[in-house]
Design an enzyme around this catalytic site. Structure first.
Site, PDB file in Angstrom:
ATOM      1  N   ASP A   6       0.859  -1.187   0.122  1.00 37.22           N
ATOM      2  CA  ASP A   6       0.063  -0.007   0.097  1.00 37.22           C
ATOM      3  C   ASP A   6       0.815   1.317   0.001  1.00 37.22           C
ATOM      4  O   ASP A   6       0.828   2.130  -0.736  1.00 37.22           O
ATOM      5  CB  ASP A   6      -0.942   0.098   1.193  1.00 37.22           C
ATOM      6  CG  ASP A   6      -1.482  -1.362   1.320  1.00 37.22           C
ATOM      7  OD1 ASP A   6      -2.207  -1.923   0.464  1.00 37.22           O
ATOM      8  OD2 ASP A   6      -1.297  -2.149   2.254  1.00 37.22           O
TER       9      ASP A   6
ATOM     10  N   HIS B  80      -4.620  -3.151   6.245  1.00 36.26           N
ATOM     11  CA  HIS B  80      -4.517  -3.674   4.898  1.00 36.26           C
ATOM     12  C   HIS B  80      -5.900  -4.069   4.509  1.00 36.26           C
ATOM     13  O   HIS B  80      -6.223  -5.266   4.360  1.00 36.26           O
ATOM     14  CB  HIS B  80      -3.466  -4.723   4.380  1.00 36.26           C
ATOM     15  CG  HIS B  80      -3.698  -5.059   3.190  1.00 36.26           C
ATOM     16  ND1 HIS B  80      -3.209  -4.095   2.374  1.00 36.26           N
ATOM     17  CD2 HIS B  80      -3.903  -6.438   2.604  1.00 36.26           C
ATOM     18  CE1 HIS B  80      -3.507  -4.929   0.989  1.00 36.26           C
ATOM     19  NE2 HIS B  80      -3.900  -6.235   1.168  1.00 36.26           N
TER      20      HIS B  80
HETATM   21  P1  NAX Z   1      -2.162 -18.429  -3.660  1.00 38.42           P
HETATM   22  O1  NAX Z   1      -3.731 -18.856  -3.520  1.00 38.42           O
HETATM   23  O2  NAX Z   1      -1.722 -18.354  -5.088  1.00 38.42           O
HETATM   24  O3  NAX Z   1      -1.196 -19.031  -3.094  1.00 38.42           O
HETATM   25  C1  NAX Z   1      -1.537 -19.332  -1.502  1.00 38.42           C
HETATM   26  C2  NAX Z   1      -0.371 -20.922  -1.325  1.00 38.42           C
HETATM   27  O4  NAX Z   1      -0.721 -20.857   0.246  1.00 38.42           O
HETATM   28  C3  NAX Z   1      -1.086 -22.019  -1.879  1.00 38.42           C
HETATM   29  O5  NAX Z   1      -0.177 -22.543  -2.672  1.00 38.42           O
HETATM   30  C4  NAX Z   1      -1.683 -22.618  -0.893  1.00 38.42           C
HETATM   31  O6  NAX Z   1      -1.615 -24.027  -0.979  1.00 38.42           O
HETATM   32  C5  NAX Z   1      -0.913 -22.380   0.521  1.00 38.42           C
HETATM   33  N1  NAX Z   1      -1.455 -22.360   1.872  1.00 38.42           N
HETATM   34  C6  NAX Z   1      -2.633 -22.499   2.164  1.00 38.42           C
HETATM   35  N2  NAX Z   1      -2.815 -22.673   3.409  1.00 38.42           N
HETATM   36  C7  NAX Z   1      -1.487 -23.147   3.854  1.00 38.42           C
HETATM   37  C8  NAX Z   1      -1.089 -23.544   5.176  1.00 38.42           C
HETATM   38  N3  NAX Z   1      -1.721 -23.550   6.107  1.00 38.42           N
HETATM   39  N4  NAX Z   1       0.366 -23.823   5.068  1.00 38.42           N
HETATM   40  C9  NAX Z   1       0.833 -23.557   4.066  1.00 38.42           C
HETATM   41  N5  NAX Z   1       0.661 -22.999   2.839  1.00 38.42           N
HETATM   42  C10 NAX Z   1      -0.600 -22.902   2.721  1.00 38.42           C
HETATM   43  O7  NAX Z   1      -2.127 -16.841  -3.093  1.00 38.42           O
HETATM   44  P2  NAX Z   1      -1.265 -15.845  -3.471  1.00 38.42           P
HETATM   45  O8  NAX Z   1      -1.946 -14.659  -4.401  1.00 38.42           O
HETATM   46  O9  NAX Z   1      -0.074 -16.044  -3.214  1.00 38.42           O
HETATM   47  O10 NAX Z   1      -1.684 -14.877  -2.181  1.00 38.42           O
HETATM   48  C11 NAX Z   1      -1.384 -15.130  -0.698  1.00 38.42           C
HETATM   49  C12 NAX Z   1      -2.025 -14.602   0.290  1.00 38.42           C
HETATM   50  O11 NAX Z   1      -1.510 -13.138  -0.061  1.00 38.42           O
HETATM   51  C13 NAX Z   1      -3.300 -14.366   0.013  1.00 38.42           C
HETATM   52  O12 NAX Z   1      -4.090 -14.369   1.543  1.00 38.42           O
HETATM   53  C14 NAX Z   1      -3.587 -12.773  -0.244  1.00 38.42           C
HETATM   54  O13 NAX Z   1      -4.921 -12.280  -0.039  1.00 38.42           O
HETATM   55  C15 NAX Z   1      -2.555 -12.195   0.447  1.00 38.42           C
HETATM   56  N6  NAX Z   1      -2.126 -10.939  -0.305  1.00 38.42           N
HETATM   57  C16 NAX Z   1      -1.795  -9.767   0.682  1.00 38.42           C
HETATM   58  C17 NAX Z   1      -1.247  -8.760   0.162  1.00 38.42           C
HETATM   59  C18 NAX Z   1      -0.889  -7.729   1.508  1.00 38.42           C
HETATM   60  O14 NAX Z   1      -0.635  -6.405   0.925  1.00 38.42           O
HETATM   61  N7  NAX Z   1      -0.962  -7.875   2.646  1.00 38.42           N
HETATM   62  C19 NAX Z   1      -1.250  -8.350  -1.124  1.00 38.42           C
HETATM   63  C20 NAX Z   1      -1.163  -9.414  -2.096  1.00 38.42           C
HETATM   64  C21 NAX Z   1      -2.368 -10.627  -1.493  1.00 38.42           C
HETATM   65  O15 NAX Z   1      -3.347 -10.315  -1.931  1.00 38.42           O
END
Ligand code: NAX
Length: 328
Positions: free
Chosen positions: A161, A189
């Site tokens: 952000d 966020h």
């Molecule tokens: P993806 O869905 O592409 O990848 C998430 C990965 O996490 C998957 O491979 C899944 O298998 C794995 N996972 C789920 N539960 C798990 C666990 N208990 N232990 C280990 N691995 C686990 O999501 P992606 O685009 O990489 O985003 C990840 C997270 O970042 C999401 O929650 C998203 O909302 C968040 N974001 C946060 C941002 C921020 O500024 N704070 C911005 C970007 C993003 O939206």
């Protein structure tokens, strides 16, 4: 050569992981003289483990000189054992059938377990960055479940952000992002986040004198807050490379310092600026000697107070839900 630092990345086979891991391997996060023992934690499902294996194969194929070792595991104990830096990216995404409390519930379980594992196995000085959403509240949960670790070490990511805001301001004023000082994004966020230019200088001049108020209120604040949705609309997927970049920036600055330059980190409040103690809140910080400090002594305007309060309310509502889950 320095001793390797153990870095854990959760959700390593996801979109953000796919950008993040290669930047870590290249030395962008901890510097070109810092070897890394990289541990990828993924869900214990066949498809996640297979995807993580593929990412590991590609990391191997990069032959990064700084990657001392690369492991991939679904095991929390193995992953967090002696970990010095943890990037908690993996989270349960919101699906159509889920309401907000379902999302909080599903993610609470993940961050309760990871917080406990950090408490039990990690290096006592571990630095934790939560990226997975709802990031501020997930960081709060992990911290509450790791009572033996310094609470200060649990942070959440608002650097994306912050970075998004810098570019908007630079483009509006025709300056460089590096010309912008004393900017921060307060709060959560989420939709209520408050990108604040009250103290900001752009090329040495007061930002408020350079930027039309209506642009600031009607364009800038909503554009920064809704940038994630705009990226999904344009790209068909949520922000990944820019999110990974922000995570790299966050840890880089925390470890290697910012001097007196402000950055935004979401950190546990100690009651600063009327923010209730314990909420993980975006605030202006400076980093030195591997530690961050919240910028002190700002005189808040009524406008700042009002926007900070909206974020307090949003985070307090989430905290009320997850406190019950943590207590179970
Ligand atoms: P993806 O869905 O592409 O990848 C998430 C990965 O996490 C998957 O491979 C899944 O298998 C794995 N996972 C789920 N539960 C798990 C666990 N208990 N232990 C280990 N691995 C686990 O999501 P992606 O685009 O990489 O985003 C990840 C997270 O970042 C999401 O929650 C998203 O909302 C968040 N974001 C946060 C941002 C921020 O500024 N704070 C911005 C970007 C993003 O939206």
């Amino acid at each position: 050569m320095k001793k390797p630092v153990k870095v854990v990345v959760t959700g390593a086979a996801g979109q953000i992981g796919y950008s993040l891991l290669f930047r870590i391997g290249a030395g962008d996060m901890l510097g070109m003289d810092q070897p890394v023992d990289l541990c990828m934690l993924e869900r214990n499902t066949e498809s996640s483990m297979k995807a993580a294996k593929g990412v590991k194969m590609e990391l191997d194929d990069c032959a990064f000189p700084l990657l001392n070792s690369i492991t991939s595991t679904p095991d929390l104990k193995k992953a967090f054992k002696d970990a010095q830096i943890a990037l908690l990216v993996g989270a349960r995404p919101r699906t159509k059938d889920m309401n907000r409390s379902d999302l909080l519930n599903a993610n609470a379980q993940i961050f309760i377990e990871q917080g406990r594992a950090i408490n039990n196995y990690a290096d006592r000085n571990i630095k934790v960055l939560v990226v997975g959403n709802p990031a501020n509240t997930n960081a709060y949960i992990a911290r509450k479940c790791a009572p033996d670790i310094n609470p200060k070490n649990f942070t959440a990511m608002m650097r994306l952000d912050h970075n998004r805001s810098l570019t908007q301001l630079a483009q509006k004023t025709g300056c460089k992002v590096t010309d912008i000082e004393k900017f921060c994004v307060w709060g959560n966020h989420g939709n209520t986040m408050y990108p604040d230019i009250t103290n900001t200088l752009i090329a040495g001049k007061k930002a408020e004198d350079l930027i039309p108020t209506d642009w600031y209120l009607d364009y800038f604040i909503p554009t920064v807050a809704s940038r994630g949705s705009a990226i999904i609309e344009a790209r068909g997927h949520s922000s990944a490379a820019s999110a990974a970049n922000a995570a790299i920036d966050h840890i880089h600055d925390w470890v290697l310092g910012t001097g007196d330059k402000w950055q935004t980190m979401a950190v546990p409040s100690n009651g600063e600026y009327g923010i209730p103690e314990g909420l993980c809140f975006g605030m202006p910080v400076t980093c030195n000697n591997g530690d961050y400090e919240v910028v002190k002594g700002l005189e808040l305007t009524d406008f700042e107070r009002e926007h900070i309060l909206q974020n307090v309310k949003a985070l307090e509502a989430e905290r009320a839900v997850v406190d019950e889950l943590i207590a179970k």
